[in-house]
Design a protein around this motif. Structure first.
Motif: not given
Length: 454
Positions: A22-40
């Motif tokens: 459950r990742v809350v994105t601007p479009e909807r809450t959905r299964p997801a993986s969020v990739a982070v690089r250099d703090g962003r």
């Protein structure tokens, strides 16, 4: 030899992958993986995206990955009244509550943030002691119109003023003529005026009886005071085509005029606070001045109308108005007790508890408490989970409960109107620019940065 960065194609795609069902994105809450690089946030990927070699993966299971909350209405009072609340304690409370960015009000610190010299003092007091990112509002007073542009250029996010007494002598209110002049100055450089909207004439005409009875205090701060002040702000914002924001709206009677003004193109927005959406006048015990705030907590029917206005967009956002004081200032007399509710750590579970009972979703919660406050202040890198934004997150177990123990909260004094309440939603961890700053009651050292308007 060159100091240029290597071509993007050869750079590591991420430093960290946060995965949740459950990742809350601007479009909807959905299964997801969020990739982070250099703090962003580099990318929002499918849930089952492969983990690149050398990239750490944090699997959050079914806990919800929310954007870090943004609280644009916090009274830290440091320096000068840091014995009320200081940067260290306030920002720890923020981190424990899933708040990753806040904007500090120009009072009740000494000096108040009403000139560039005072802003420098405030920044130095905060610089090494903040656990989350912190920006500052400036103040608009009867005698500081010549300071406003310089404060704007120095990076404050806008200007706070009162239309009725603020409670501290060093931060006097603006009368109608002073409001018009200050707003004209602020509009001239495209700034934002944020306003404590209560009409002092209505307050003066209201019955004023001291004592422990909450009904007497409520009668002393009638809806008419808010309604008249909001009408004045609408008229001035329309006349000057200025940006105006109504702080801590509690009167549902003002909602119709606000909605009509916005439909007509008037540049006016409004916020409300957790206490107006979760507490009611009917339940406030006499003498329980931990519930005192101005404007006051009103009746249940009024609260229902605020929720409807939040759902339809008439009210833009929910922020804390965290305004703490030493316990000894919370005397049993509502007329003389300090007004303010300490809720910086508790806003998320308090709102989620009430929102879920009314059929609202985690998407709504993220919009009201992260995206909309970030837009209000112009924090373009905060407030949503999307590529290019700061990797600021709150990890929430929305089904777990907590019973509020005031002595276990992080703000300086163990006083809160939520003491003893059982709330839904436990913040498991908080992340600032891809670094975990809070997890299960434990904190890292202060990693917050000072924010400026850009």
């Amino acid at each position: 030899m060159t100091d240029r960065a290597p071509p993007r194609s050869t750079a590591r795609p991420a430093d960290l992958l946060l995965r949740s069902t459950r990742v809350v994105t601007p479009e909807r809450t959905r299964p997801a993986s969020v990739a982070v690089r250099d703090g962003r946030i580099a990318r929002v990927l499918p849930y089952d995206a492969p983990v690149p070699a050398g990239v750490r993966c944090e699997d959050l299971g079914d806990d919800v990955l929310l954007p870090g909350l943004v609280d644009t209405h916090v009274h830290i009072n440091d320096p000068g009244r840091a014995h009320w609340e200081g940067f260290w304690t306030a920002t720890r409370a923020a981190a424990a509550g899933g708040v990753t960015a806040l904007v500090d009000m120009p009072l009740n610190s000494l000096p108040p943030t009403t000139g560039t010299a005072a802003l420098r003092v405030k920044r130095e007091a905060a610089r090494t002691r903040i656990h989350v990112d912190v920006g500052f509002w400036g103040g608009a007073l009867p005698g500081n119109r010549d300071e406003l542009r310089a404060l704007h250029d120095a990076g404050v996010f806008g200007f706070k003023c009162f239309l009725s007494p603020s409670g501290v002598d060093e931060f006097p209110a603006l009368d109608e003529e002073q409001l018009a002049r200050s707003l004209a100055v602020v509009a001239g450089f495209g700034g934002l005026l944020i306003v404590h909207a209560e009409d002092p004439r209505e307050l003066a005409d209201a019955p004023a009886r001291g004592g422990a009875a909450y009904a007497d205090f409520l009668a002393s701060r009638p809806r008419a005071a808010e309604n008249g002040a909001v009408a004045l702000l609408i008229a001035e914002a329309r006349r000057l085509h200025a940006r105006v924001h109504v702080l801590h709206l509690s009167s549902s009677d003002a909602l119709g005029p606000l909605a009509a003004a916005r439909r007509a193109g008037v540049r006016i927005t409004a916020e409300t606070c957790p206490h107006y959406l979760t507490l009611t006048a009917e339940e406030v015990p006499d003498g329980a001045t931990e519930f005192k705030c101005c404007p006051p907590i009103r009746e249940a029917a009024n609260q229902d109308a605020l929720w409807r206005a939040l759902a339809d967009g008439t009210v833009d956002c929910v922020v804390s108005d965290h305004s703490p004081s030493p316990a000894e200032l919370k005397t049993a007399d509502f007329a003389t007790a300090w007004g303010g509710i300490s809720s910086l750590q508790l806003g998320l579970p308090a709102i989620w508890t009430a929102a879920r009972a009314r059929g609202h979703t985690l998407d709504d919660l993220a919009r009201w408490m992260a995206g909309a406050p970030a837009r209000l202040a112009g924090l373009g890198r905060k407030g949503v989970i999307a590529a290019g934004r700061d990797a600021d997150f709150a990890v929430l177990d929305p089904d777990a409960t907590l019973t509020v123990d005031a002595s276990a909260l992080q703000h300086r004094h163990p006083v809160t109107a939520y003491a003893g309440r059982t709330l839904h939603g436990v913040v498991r961890s908080t992340w600032l620019r891809g670094q975990r700053i809070y997890a299960d009651g434990e904190f890292t050292g202060p990693r917050g940065r000072l924010l400026s308007r850009s």
